[in-house]
Scaffold this motif. Structure first.
Motif, PDB file in Angstrom:
ATOM      1  N   VAL A  90      48.020 102.164 -89.566  1.00 23.86           N
ATOM      2  CA  VAL A  90      47.195 103.338 -89.275  1.00 23.86           C
ATOM      3  C   VAL A  90      47.389 103.724 -87.812  1.00 23.86           C
ATOM      4  O   VAL A  90      47.152 102.916 -86.908  1.00 23.86           O
ATOM      5  CB  VAL A  90      45.698 103.063 -89.548  1.00 23.86           C
ATOM      6  CG1 VAL A  90      44.865 104.316 -89.268  1.00 23.86           C
ATOM      7  CG2 VAL A  90      45.499 102.592 -90.988  1.00 23.86           C
ATOM      8  N   GLU A  91      47.798 104.942 -87.592  1.00 27.53           N
ATOM      9  CA  GLU A  91      48.012 105.406 -86.225  1.00 27.53           C
ATOM     10  C   GLU A  91      46.705 105.369 -85.439  1.00 27.53           C
ATOM     11  O   GLU A  91      45.652 105.777 -85.915  1.00 27.53           O
ATOM     12  CB  GLU A  91      48.561 106.840 -86.250  1.00 27.53           C
ATOM     13  CG  GLU A  91      49.010 107.353 -84.891  1.00 27.53           C
ATOM     14  CD  GLU A  91      49.639 108.725 -84.962  1.00 27.53           C
ATOM     15  OE1 GLU A  91      49.783 109.347 -83.900  1.00 27.53           O
ATOM     16  OE2 GLU A  91      49.981 109.177 -86.074  1.00 27.53           O
ATOM     17  N   GLY A  92      46.781 104.844 -84.210  1.00 31.91           N
ATOM     18  CA  GLY A  92      45.610 104.789 -83.346  1.00 31.91           C
ATOM     19  C   GLY A  92      44.763 103.552 -83.524  1.00 31.91           C
ATOM     20  O   GLY A  92      43.739 103.390 -82.848  1.00 31.91           O
ATOM     21  N   LYS A  93      45.160 102.629 -84.438  1.00 32.52           N
ATOM     22  CA  LYS A  93      44.372 101.419 -84.660  1.00 32.52           C
ATOM     23  C   LYS A  93      45.215 100.175 -84.368  1.00 32.52           C
ATOM     24  O   LYS A  93      45.316  99.255 -85.174  1.00 32.52           O
ATOM     25  CB  LYS A  93      43.807 101.396 -86.079  1.00 32.52           C
ATOM     26  CG  LYS A  93      42.791 102.514 -86.293  1.00 32.52           C
ATOM     27  CD  LYS A  93      41.864 102.299 -87.454  1.00 32.52           C
ATOM     28  CE  LYS A  93      40.776 103.369 -87.488  1.00 32.52           C
ATOM     29  NZ  LYS A  93      39.860 103.221 -88.630  1.00 32.52           N
ATOM     30  N   GLU A  94      45.808 100.210 -83.192  1.00 36.18           N
ATOM     31  CA  GLU A  94      46.641  99.088 -82.769  1.00 36.18           C
ATOM     32  C   GLU A  94      45.952  98.221 -81.714  1.00 36.18           C
ATOM     33  O   GLU A  94      46.475  97.181 -81.324  1.00 36.18           O
ATOM     34  CB  GLU A  94      47.978  99.580 -82.191  1.00 36.18           C
ATOM     35  CG  GLU A  94      48.876 100.308 -83.189  1.00 36.18           C
ATOM     36  CD  GLU A  94      48.604 101.802 -83.248  1.00 36.18           C
ATOM     37  OE1 GLU A  94      47.835 102.297 -82.389  1.00 36.18           O
ATOM     38  OE2 GLU A  94      49.140 102.463 -84.144  1.00 36.18           O
ATOM     39  N   THR A  95      44.797  98.670 -81.230  1.00 41.97           N
ATOM     40  CA  THR A  95      44.106  97.969 -80.142  1.00 41.97           C
ATOM     41  C   THR A  95      42.836  97.305 -80.654  1.00 41.97           C
ATOM     42  O   THR A  95      42.055  97.913 -81.389  1.00 41.97           O
ATOM     43  CB  THR A  95      43.743  98.944 -79.010  1.00 41.97           C
ATOM     44  OG1 THR A  95      44.930  99.609 -78.572  1.00 41.97           O
ATOM     45  CG2 THR A  95      43.125  98.211 -77.838  1.00 41.97           C
TER      46      THR A  95
END
Length: 544
Positions: A508-513
């Motif tokens: 999911v883009e933006g959910k790497e942190t």
């Protein structure tokens, strides 16, 4: 009549419903029942063709409970408890779905549920004090209150591989499994992912598949389920013990029948520790995860003790030492991610027709018309199963265009992480109540569902009695609760690991942190905070 009263009367007449509920899983079903009892006109919109939520969508082979069946069912109706018998200590998905359909029939819930009705948007109208809900078919429905019953793990995610549409065989995500049976006999099958659903799927598919190839990016610590049938004598004892059992669920840390041992790992001798671990490993259900020493998830040395123990068990059960090492996690300790429960899962890797591929060492490059290609080899398959999990906690909210005051999108409001009051309300989103929203107590989910539904129902009854039509969390209450959630997460080893529990999903883009994505305190403490808000007359809310 004054202009303001006339406007209010017109707004009331414009309402289609007093409350709209999104989702007909366990929370939506129970909330509908409570709304009816209050005399409210309610409508549930459900994307599927039947009730059940998680147990409707997740019909993949091997899907079943990992909390004891009898502790999972509804507790609100003595009559319901008397009527239903669970056949196994950890019921399979078909039985659970039958149970939830029986509940729907018993309480005549379907007449207020609209199936094949996926909600596309929900917009707040401040002037009219209502929510306008738009379905994917374009129909529009207006209600005073909006209640989300969309689940914690209900937004499936697929990997972003090239060529996924080109595959000529059968392919599906575990949470979008076909309703008709799939025959694996003699077939070449790929399973991508070894999380909880992957583990359950693998151990079932391996029984009949001609050849099974498992693509594992990150191994998980798994523990035995120890499931078995419930005898007639056991069923009678369970039924007689229901009040005490549900009372225990209210008292334990996560509403399971198990709760952390009060001792620290190093307060006992090495021999006592080993004996305790053996006892836990031989115990049914999640006992080894949620009933372990109290410092297992906070002390690195303590966590290493149980991790080393489980690693030894894996090496004992898997014959090929190379494969055993592939199955032992090295980037997180036992219990710091969701612990899948299994039944002879590790023995699957002893079968000559099963191959384990490390997809971190040799990443999947593309799906091809006949199978898939990694950086090292090409594989041909008849069936590809994506056990690639969910966009957890906020993912189901992100997929609906929810807008609050001033047209503010909820996704934008939560861009830096969810901010809630009790996990049930959001500032700038009046009259929206979340069942199992971010920052609610999770654990044994139905126990949390029943509490949250009752809390929302009590608030709505308070508003009815006081002639109020608008409820919103105050900025101060949201800030206090969100800060509390962050504080109780400090020092937990689980929050130092990438997982859905820390808001990470690389599909999911933006959910790497990593973020503090969930409430990690005890369920009794959670309920105490919620009870205080109610006892103080809901002064933490802006009511009018």
């Amino acid at each position: 009549m004054s202009a303001s009263l006339e406007a209010s009367a017109e707004a009331e007449q414009a309402l289609d419903y007093d409350a709209i509920v999104i989702g007909a899983g366990m929370s939506g079903m129970f909330q509908l029942l409570r709304l009816r009892e209050m005399g409210m006109k309610a409508r549930v919109f459900e994307a599927g063709t039947g009730v059940g939520g998680t147990w409707y969508w997740n019909r993949y082979p091997g899907a079943r409970f990992d909390s004891e069946s009898y502790s999972y069912g509804f507790s609100f109706s003595k009559e319901l408890l008397e009527e239903w018998n669970w056949s196994e200590h950890f019921a399979p998905q078909p039985e659970t779905l039958r149970y939830l359909n029986m509940v729907a029939d018993k309480f005549d819930l379907r007449r207020d549920i609209q199936f094949r009705a996926r909600v596309a948007a929900a917009h707040w109208d401040e002037a009219a004090r209502h929510w306008a809900v738009t379905l994917e078919d374009g129909s529009r429905h207006v209600s005073r209150y909006l209640i989300t019953a969309i689940g914690v793990l209900s937004a499936p995610t697929l990997p972003r591989f090239e060529g996924m549409d080109s595959f000529r065989g059968l392919a599906f995500h575990t949470a979008r499994w076909p309703h008709e049976p799939i025959d694996f006999a003699g077939k070449r099958v790929a399973v991508i992912g070894t999380g909880a659903t992957g583990v359950q799927t693998i151990q079932e598919v391996a029984k009949t598949a001609g050849h099974l190839t498992i693509f594992q990016r990150t191994p998980n610590w798994c523990a035995p389920l120890h499931n078995r049938k419930i005898t007639d004598e056991e069923q009678a004892k369970i039924r007689a013990d229901y009040p005490a059992m549900f009372q225990r669920c209210q008292e334990t840390f996560s509403c399971f029948l198990h709760t952390p041992d009060p001792r620290g790992t190093f307060e006992v001798t090495k021999e006592e520790r080993e004996a305790f671990y053996e006892e836990l490993y031989a115990s049914p259900g999640l006992c080894i995860w949620v009933g372990n020493f109290k410092d297992t998830l906070t002390d690195r040395a303590a966590n290493k003790e149980i991790s080393d123990f489980v690693a030894r068990k894996i090496r004992q059960r898997v014959k090929d030492p190379r494969v055993a090492e592939m199955l032992i996690p090295t980037n997180h300790g036992f219990g710091t991610r969701r612990v899948p429960l299994e039944t002879r899962y590790y023995e699957v890797y002893n079968q000559p027709n099963v191959l384990l591929v490390d997809s971190k060492a040799t990443p999947i490059q593309a799906i091809t018309p006949t199978g898939l290609r990694t950086t090292e080899a090409e594989y041909e398959f008849d069936i590809i199963i994506y056990a690639t999990g969910f966009d957890a906690l906020t993912g189901a909210f992100d997929r609906i265009d929810i807008r609050g005051e001033g047209g503010l999108p909820l996704k934008q409001k939560w861009a830096q992480g969810a901010q809630t009051m009790l996990g049930m309300l959001v500032e700038d989103f009046p009259n929206m109540f979340m069942l199992l929203g971010p920052h609610t107590a999770l654990g044994n989910i139905p126990r949390s569902i029943e509490y949250n539904v009752e809390w929302v129902a009590a608030l709505l009854r308070h508003m009815q009695a006081s002639g109020l039509t608008r409820a919103e969390a105050s900025a101060q209450a949201v800030a206090a609760w969100t800060e509390h959630v962050k504080q109780i997460g400090a020092g937990l080893l689980t929050n130092e690991v990438d997982s859905w529990m820390t808001g990470v999903n690389r599909n999911v883009e933006g959910k790497e942190t990593r973020i503090i994505a969930r409430y990690s305190g005890s369920a009794p403490d959670y309920r105490a905070w919620c009870d205080r808000v109610a006892a103080e007359g809901y002064r933490d809310l802006a009511l009018s």
